[in-house]
Design a protein around this motif. Structure first.
Motif, short mmCIF file in Angstrom:
data_model
loop_
_atom_site.label_atom_id
_atom_site.label_comp_id
_atom_site.label_asym_id
_atom_site.label_seq_id
_atom_site.Cartn_x
_atom_site.Cartn_y
_atom_site.Cartn_z
N ALA A 214 0.68 -1.11 -0.15
CA ALA A 214 -0.24 -0.07 -0.14
C ALA A 214 0.73 1.27 -0.01
O ALA A 214 0.51 2.31 -0.71
N ILE A 215 2.04 1.00 0.44
CA ILE A 215 2.86 2.42 0.72
C ILE A 215 3.82 2.60 -0.64
O ILE A 215 4.66 3.77 -0.51
N ARG A 216 3.97 1.94 -1.52
CA ARG A 216 4.74 2.02 -2.59
C ARG A 216 4.34 3.16 -3.55
O ARG A 216 3.03 3.61 -3.57
N PRO A 217 5.23 3.90 -3.90
CA PRO A 217 4.90 5.02 -4.98
C PRO A 217 4.32 4.79 -5.89
O PRO A 217 4.10 3.66 -6.40
N MET A 218 3.34 5.59 -6.29
CA MET A 218 2.37 5.37 -7.63
C MET A 218 3.26 5.43 -8.86
O MET A 218 2.94 4.99 -9.75
N LEU A 219 4.26 6.47 -8.76
CA LEU A 219 5.25 6.56 -9.95
C LEU A 219 6.53 6.86 -9.25
O LEU A 219 6.89 7.64 -8.52
N GLY A 220 7.51 6.26 -10.10
CA GLY A 220 8.93 6.80 -9.80
C GLY A 220 9.51 7.13 -11.06
O GLY A 220 9.44 6.62 -12.23
N LEU A 221 10.12 8.67 -11.01
CA LEU A 221 10.70 9.22 -12.13
C LEU A 221 12.04 8.94 -12.02
O LEU A 221 12.79 9.49 -11.35
N VAL A 222 12.71 8.18 -13.01
CA VAL A 222 14.00 7.84 -12.76
C VAL A 222 14.62 8.59 -13.79
O VAL A 222 14.61 8.36 -15.21
#
Length: 466
Positions: A214-222
């Motif tokens: 539930a706490i994982r980011p919705m988006l990772g901007l790499v």
């Protein structure tokens, strides 16, 4: 008819005797109170979960549009004091301003966070009506932001409610959290892909964490441009985290051997054991580490190498974020938590510090020598990827080969010569073992069972590497 009746009778007898878990029976016709599994002790399934990832040079410029698309009205931006003055944060804030996004910055994240630093960030998150969170930094920043978002979204929760057992209560997260976008600036933790937040629990001088999809980011901007600001030793230690994520997840206990079998999918842990999908990500990450890590450490301007390690961090993050890690990480937590005076090169901090990636990799030769007998083929494959010639190696020698291969790799990257070089002695081993014991979330994924005596021997073998 007699034959048909006999078949029906036997089928009904089998159904009554069969395991009631979803792996072995069709339970859709049973009521809510149907019996749970009493036969199957280990799990039978695994679940893949990861954040959305967007990769590209300069992709950070899009974050303001992302927030606008989300309808964000008040954004919490979290970072640390050093990064707050560097280009990655400037790029994020410029994009927010350009797109008219209202925000407040919290720049007091602690490198290697503690329960106290988590609570300070949580207090800030609760102080305003934030509807989206943005983390700009390495694993410390992203993990802190995950925790701040979680507890701001559950204001009545006690701090230990969601912390992993046995230190915390390990309650599942059943309520919604707000969207979180992560902008990683190091190539190591993979925190932009995972539902894990790690911190030092100071009362026990050991690391623990919160683990929930539930706490994982919705988006990772790499954005690989951000890795150019990493000092050499930060690049090295971040890379060692990628190396161990890949190796540990690839050699972890297989998912179908992990116990217990959950009675409800919400109770299936994020770290489930090695599985066919995680294996693909972990193995590929190891190949990238072998090809690019030394270049990325030695030349900060080598954009190809640093970009590749940034992606390797993502690959390994997806792998270990679902398979899990085991002894290197479990043993690293007290190594980092009991640090006395060690001053880490390349880190702008005033407190004693053994960086996470360093604390993990220092035990790796001893650990993989220990675990190799349980899956020698995987250990030999890892050694071969890292450059060893394994064509004439016997299965029983897999541990020695992978350990020697890791020592050569660490030596070439000028890693401190074991735990003694970061301030520990044999007298500290009992405290290090004591700090490892609560890390069951990861240590139980070791492919080889271990006792306190085994842990003591592993710490002793890690005092000196070369």
């Amino acid at each position: 008819m007699a034959g048909r009746d006999r078949v029906v009778y036997l089928l009904r007898q089998l159904e009554r005797a069969a395991c009631r878990c979803p792996a072995h029976s069709n339970t859709f016709h049973r009521g809510v109170g149907a019996a749970t599994c009493t036969v199957r002790k280990t799990d039978y399934a695994f679940e893949m979960a990861s954040s959305n990832i967007r990769y590209g040079e300069g992709v950070t410029r899009e974050i303001g549009m992302d927030l606008q698309n989300l309808g964000a009205r008040n954004v919490c931006v979290m970072t640390d004091r050093t990064l707050s003055r560097l280009p990655p944060v400037a790029a994020v804030l410029e994009s927010l301003a350009k797109n008219g996004v209202r925000y407040r910055v919290y720049d007091s994240v602690r490198v290697e966070p503690t329960d106290a630093s988590f609570k300070d960030a949580i207090s800030f998150a609760k102080s305003d009506s934030f509807d989206v969170f943005v983390a700009v930094g390495g694993g410390s920043v992203i993990d802190t932001c995950k925790a701040a978002n979680l507890y701001a979204s559950h204001p009545d929760a006690d701090f230990l409610d969601f912390v992993n057992a046995p230190i915390g209560k390990g309650k599942p997260v059943t309520g919604a959290v707000r969207p979180l976008i992560a902008v990683p600036t190091t190539a190591g933790t993979g925190s932009e892909t995972t539902g894990v937040a790690i911190f030092d629990y100071e009362p026990l001088k050991a690391k623990t964490g919160i683990a929930s999809r539930a706490i994982r980011p919705m988006l990772g901007l790499v954005d690989p441009l951000h890795t150019l600001s990493m000092p050499e030793r930060v690049a090295a230690n971040s890379g060692f985290d990628v190396l161990c994520h890949a190796l540990e997840s690839y050699t972890a206990l297989p998912y179908h051997q992990r116990a217990p079998c959950p009675t409800n999918p919400i109770n299936r842990p994020a770290y489930q054991g090695s599985n066919p999908i995680s294996d693909v990500w972990s193995r590929h990450a190891l190949h990238v580490v072998a090809k690019y890590m030394k270049r990325a450490v030695r030349d900060p301007e080598d954009l190809e190498a640093r970009s590749s390690m940034h992606l390797a961090s993502v690959f390994a993050g997806i792998g270990f974020g679902n398979a899990g890690v085991h002894l290197c990480h479990g043993m690293s937590y007290p190594i980092a938590g009991n640090v006395k005076t060690h001053s880490a090169k390349g880190y702008s901090v005033k407190h004693p510090l053994v960086p996470h990636g360093l604390s993990v990799v220092l035990t790796s030769p001893a650990v993989f020598n220990f675990t190799a007998p349980m899956c020698p083929e995987r250990h030999l494959e890892a050694a071969e990827i890292l450059g060893a010639d394994v064509r004439q190696v016997k299965r029983e020698d897999a541990g020695a080969v992978v350990a020697d291969t890791l020592r050569r790799f660490l030596s070439e990257l000028q890693v401190e010569d074991g735990l003694a070089a970061v301030g520990y002695s044999k007298d500290d081993i009992p405290a290090l073992v004591k700090g490892t014991i609560p890390q069951e979330r990861v240590t139980k994924l070791s492919p080889r069972e271990h006792s306190e005596e085994d842990l003591s021997r592993l710490f002793e073998a890690s005092m000196k590497l070369y």
